[in-house]
Design a protein around this motif. Structure first.
Motif, PDB file in Angstrom:
ATOM      1  N   PRO A  68      16.639 -28.447  43.498  1.00 58.36           N
ATOM      2  CA  PRO A  68      15.176 -28.482  43.478  1.00 58.36           C
ATOM      3  C   PRO A  68      14.633 -29.890  43.693  1.00 58.36           C
ATOM      4  O   PRO A  68      15.242 -30.856  43.242  1.00 58.36           O
ATOM      5  N   LYS A  69      13.483 -29.964  44.413  1.00 54.19           N
ATOM      6  CA  LYS A  69      12.885 -31.278  44.681  1.00 54.19           C
ATOM      7  C   LYS A  69      11.957 -31.687  43.548  1.00 54.19           C
ATOM      8  O   LYS A  69      11.553 -32.822  43.436  1.00 54.19           O
ATOM      9  N   ALA A  70      11.586 -30.735  42.745  1.00 54.36           N
ATOM     10  CA  ALA A  70      10.758 -31.040  41.575  1.00 54.36           C
ATOM     11  C   ALA A  70      11.256 -30.161  40.439  1.00 54.36           C
ATOM     12  O   ALA A  70      12.003 -29.211  40.674  1.00 54.36           O
ATOM     13  N   TRP A  71      10.827 -30.501  39.215  1.00 52.57           N
ATOM     14  CA  TRP A  71      11.307 -29.713  38.086  1.00 52.57           C
ATOM     15  C   TRP A  71      10.529 -28.406  37.974  1.00 52.57           C
ATOM     16  O   TRP A  71       9.713 -28.167  37.117  1.00 52.57           O
ATOM     17  N   GLU A  72      10.769 -27.546  38.933  1.00 53.77           N
ATOM     18  CA  GLU A  72      10.203 -26.213  38.842  1.00 53.77           C
ATOM     19  C   GLU A  72      11.120 -25.269  39.626  1.00 53.77           C
ATOM     20  O   GLU A  72      11.819 -25.693  40.543  1.00 53.77           O
ATOM     21  N   ILE A  73      11.143 -24.034  39.166  1.00 56.89           N
ATOM     22  CA  ILE A  73      11.973 -23.065  39.884  1.00 56.89           C
ATOM     23  C   ILE A  73      11.155 -22.582  41.066  1.00 56.89           C
ATOM     24  O   ILE A  73      10.089 -21.988  40.900  1.00 56.89           O
ATOM     25  N   GLN A  74      11.681 -22.902  42.267  1.00 57.24           N
ATOM     26  CA  GLN A  74      10.867 -22.798  43.473  1.00 57.24           C
ATOM     27  C   GLN A  74      10.292 -21.387  43.716  1.00 57.24           C
ATOM     28  O   GLN A  74       9.119 -21.248  44.014  1.00 57.24           O
ATOM     29  N   HIS A  75      11.122 -20.340  43.568  1.00 56.72           N
ATOM     30  CA  HIS A  75      10.590 -19.006  43.902  1.00 56.72           C
ATOM     31  C   HIS A  75       9.514 -18.577  42.907  1.00 56.72           C
ATOM     32  O   HIS A  75       8.585 -17.866  43.252  1.00 56.72           O
ATOM     33  N   ILE A  76       9.629 -19.069  41.666  1.00 52.75           N
ATOM     34  CA  ILE A  76       8.604 -18.728  40.670  1.00 52.75           C
ATOM     35  C   ILE A  76       7.338 -19.524  40.955  1.00 52.75           C
ATOM     36  O   ILE A  76       6.230 -18.993  40.926  1.00 52.75           O
ATOM     37  N   SER A  77       7.507 -20.812  41.291  1.00 53.06           N
ATOM     38  CA  SER A  77       6.305 -21.618  41.503  1.00 53.06           C
ATOM     39  C   SER A  77       5.554 -21.148  42.747  1.00 53.06           C
ATOM     40  O   SER A  77       4.332 -21.071  42.733  1.00 53.06           O
ATOM     41  N   LEU A  78       6.265 -20.781  43.818  1.00 47.58           N
ATOM     42  CA  LEU A  78       5.561 -20.273  45.005  1.00 47.58           C
ATOM     43  C   LEU A  78       4.938 -18.909  44.717  1.00 47.58           C
ATOM     44  O   LEU A  78       3.832 -18.615  45.168  1.00 47.58           O
ATOM     45  N   ALA A  79       5.648 -18.094  43.952  1.00 53.04           N
ATOM     46  CA  ALA A  79       5.120 -16.763  43.593  1.00 53.04           C
ATOM     47  C   ALA A  79       3.815 -16.908  42.820  1.00 53.04           C
ATOM     48  O   ALA A  79       2.878 -16.134  42.998  1.00 53.04           O
ATOM     49  N   LYS A  80       3.736 -17.944  41.950  1.00 50.39           N
ATOM     50  CA  LYS A  80       2.523 -18.157  41.139  1.00 50.39           C
ATOM     51  C   LYS A  80       1.419 -18.802  41.960  1.00 50.39           C
ATOM     52  O   LYS A  80       0.238 -18.535  41.769  1.00 50.39           O
ATOM     53  N   LYS A  81       1.841 -19.692  42.862  1.00 52.76           N
ATOM     54  CA  LYS A  81       0.870 -20.470  43.627  1.00 52.76           C
ATOM     55  C   LYS A  81       0.123 -19.602  44.659  1.00 52.76           C
ATOM     56  O   LYS A  81      -1.025 -19.870  44.993  1.00 52.76           O
ATOM     57  N   ALA A  82       0.815 -18.563  45.155  1.00 50.87           N
ATOM     58  CA  ALA A  82       0.261 -17.777  46.265  1.00 50.87           C
ATOM     59  C   ALA A  82      -0.987 -17.007  45.835  1.00 50.87           C
ATOM     60  O   ALA A  82      -1.005 -16.375  44.787  1.00 50.87           O
ATOM     61  N   ASP A  83      -2.032 -17.087  46.655  1.00 51.91           N
ATOM     62  CA  ASP A  83      -3.152 -16.160  46.505  1.00 51.91           C
ATOM     63  C   ASP A  83      -2.846 -14.905  47.318  1.00 51.91           C
ATOM     64  O   ASP A  83      -3.237 -13.805  46.954  1.00 51.91           O
ATOM     65  N   ILE A  84      -2.163 -15.117  48.426  1.00 51.59           N
ATOM     66  CA  ILE A  84      -1.676 -13.992  49.244  1.00 51.59           C
ATOM     67  C   ILE A  84      -0.294 -14.365  49.748  1.00 51.59           C
ATOM     68  O   ILE A  84      -0.048 -15.523  50.107  1.00 51.59           O
ATOM     69  N   LEU A  85       0.609 -13.403  49.738  1.00 55.29           N
ATOM     70  CA  LEU A  85       1.918 -13.635  50.351  1.00 55.29           C
ATOM     71  C   LEU A  85       1.975 -12.748  51.602  1.00 55.29           C
ATOM     72  O   LEU A  85       1.912 -11.524  51.505  1.00 55.29           O
ATOM     73  N   LEU A  86       2.022 -13.405  52.748  1.00 57.02           N
ATOM     74  CA  LEU A  86       2.047 -12.678  54.027  1.00 57.02           C
ATOM     75  C   LEU A  86       3.456 -12.726  54.592  1.00 57.02           C
ATOM     76  O   LEU A  86       4.024 -13.820  54.716  1.00 57.02           O
ATOM     77  N   VAL A  87       4.028 -11.585  54.916  1.00 61.67           N
ATOM     78  CA  VAL A  87       5.347 -11.575  55.572  1.00 61.67           C
ATOM     79  C   VAL A  87       5.117 -11.275  57.047  1.00 61.67           C
ATOM     80  O   VAL A  87       4.730 -10.162  57.414  1.00 61.67           O
ATOM     81  N   ALA A  88       5.314 -12.269  57.899  1.00 60.80           N
ATOM     82  CA  ALA A  88       5.022 -12.109  59.327  1.00 60.80           C
ATOM     83  C   ALA A  88       5.953 -12.998  60.156  1.00 60.80           C
ATOM     84  O   ALA A  88       5.922 -14.199  59.981  1.00 60.80           O
ATOM     85  N   PRO A  89       6.771 -12.439  61.017  1.00 62.75           N
ATOM     86  CA  PRO A  89       6.959 -11.010  61.187  1.00 62.75           C
ATOM     87  C   PRO A  89       7.808 -10.447  60.059  1.00 62.75           C
ATOM     88  O   PRO A  89       8.641 -11.163  59.512  1.00 62.75           O
TER      89      PRO A  89
END
Ligand SMILES: Cc1cc2nc3c(=O)[nH]c(=O)nc-3n(C[C@H](O)[C@H](O)[C@H](O)COP(=O)(O)O)c2cc1C
Length: 395
Positions: A68-89
């Motif tokens: 990790p580049k910072a003291w946070e678990i990346q998939h959790i921090s991105l999951a929390k940070k997202a207002d919308i998660l778009l999978v494209a394609p």
């Protein structure tokens, strides 16, 4: 000003359309929306993470177990940070994994961990898309509240024709932007917008028109849509793409625009007339092409319909907004127009400085009671936002 949520996490999975996610990111960045990218291992075989990093201006995440580049678990921090998660394609594989609760890489794990709205934009070969297992997975995900931006039909990268092409990237970016908007303060309202130029025909091949591109009107229509309104856009000829989620009526002439506007006028709450409608039309329309001669050609013009004035005369419950493009005595001419045509607001812009064809505009908004709001130069979409903020506050 309304609040806008601001972070979209884009999951790029390993399909041939992975490169198109770059266009989506660039469109969202232009809308000043923060973008974070997660790529699957397969996606990195199609496009380098560096391209996504450069366009999103954020680090791209691929490997869940990377230091990790910072003291946070990346998939959790991105999951929390997202207002919308778009999978494209979205590949058949990622759709299948999420539908079956599999979380074995960064993207599928983040999707599982997020409480944000998740939107899939599938892209795959037609046979894959029509495979009943894929369709069953999609139906299951929809049942759980996952959203889909349906793929388009057309020629696919593999050469086949059919359903499975990634939806238009501008359409996807616009849809995501509109999902981010809160509050929906025009919900339940019907808004009619006119845009672009009209043409006055001289003969079967020639016509007279003006330099309006329709950008201002399309921005107004999209802003109204994003705030939850039902929008009818009556547009003269433009090269702009059809905006999603808006009823588009295309017209050519002043007469056609008048007819389209009047047939919808009774049922709408707000009318915003940005169109640069032709004031004059040739006295004679030649059914045959006018032949070239050595002498000069003189044409006579007749005054055409003053659509805004007609709307002002027929106004009942509607809020009526006009635009005034002037090259001199801006405020004076705009105020005259506001009063003569029984408008509620007029947006005045000096076409010597900004206006036609540009992305931004410098306008003053004049209200019926004489208040004048001078806006700084800003993007046309921002002008549209300010206009609706003012209308909503004073309605
Ligand atoms: C050249 C090529 C193109 C592909 N295009 C697609 C595609 O458009 N859609 C899709 O669902 N899978 C496509 N695949 C298959 C996926 O890459 C494969 O299912 C992979 O496991 C997907 O992994 P991911 O979902 O983790 O990214 C393609 C594979 C190759 C080699």
């Amino acid at each position: 000003m309304q609040e806008k949520s601001n972070c979209v996490v884009i999951g790029v999975s390993g399909g041939i359309a992975a490169y198109k996610a770059l266009d989506i990111i660039s469109a969202l960045r232009k809308k000043q929306i923060e973008v974070n990218v997660i790529m699957t291992e397969s996606a990195t075989r199609f496009v380098s993470p560096l391209s996504f990093q450069s366009l999103s201006q954020n680090m791209v995440t691929v490997d869940m177990f990377e230091e990790p580049k910072a003291w946070e678990i990346q998939h959790i921090s991105l999951a929390k940070k997202a207002d919308i998660l778009l999978v494209a394609p979205a590949t058949a594989n990622i759709i299948g994994k999420v539908a079956n609760g599999i979380a074995d890489d960064m993207l599928s794990t983040t999707i599982m961990a997020t409480k944000a709205k998740v939107v899939f934009a599938p892209a795959m070969n037609t046979n894959m898309y029509e495979n009943p297992i894929v369709q069953e997975n999609i139906a299951k995900l929809k049942k759980y509240g996952y959203e889909f931006i349906e793929p388009a039909s057309g020629r696919l990268a593999c050469g086949d024709e059919g359903r499975g092409k990634l939806a238009d990237t501008k359409y996807i970016a616009d849809k995501i932007e509109s999902m981010l908007y809160e509050p929906k303060d025009l919900e339940g309202k019907r808004v009619l917008v006119t845009a672009g130029p009209t043409i006055a025909k001289l003969d079967p091949v020639r016509y007279i028109t003006n330099r309006s591109t329709g950008k201002m009107g399309y921005a107004v229509a999209e802003e109204a849509r994003d705030r939850g309104a039902e929008v009818i856009l009556i547009s003269g000829p433009t090269s702009l793409k059809d905006p999603f989620g808006i009823q588009l009526i295309r017209v050519d002439t002043n007469e056609e625009m008048l007819k389209a506007v009047l047939s919808n006028y009774e049922d709408v709450d707000i009318v915003i007339k940005t169109a640069a409608v032709a004031d004059y039309k040739p006295k004679i329309y030649s059914k045959e092409k006018i032949k070239k001669h050595d002498e000069d050609l003189m044409l006579e013009f007749l005054r055409d319909n003053d659509i805004l004035k007609i709307l002002g005369e027929k106004k009942k419950h509607q809020v009526l907004v006009g635009f005034a493009a002037e090259s001199h005595s801006l405020l004076e001419n705009a105020e005259k127009k506001l009063n003569n045509k029984n408008l509620d607001y007029i947006v005045a812009n000096n076409i010597i400085h900004t206006g036609f064809a540009s992305e931004d505009n410098k306008v003053s908004i004049i209200c019926k009671n004489g208040d004048i709001i001078d806006l700084e130069p800003m993007l046309k979409k921002q002008v549209a936002k300010n206009l609706f903020d003012i209308i909503n506050k004073r309605r």
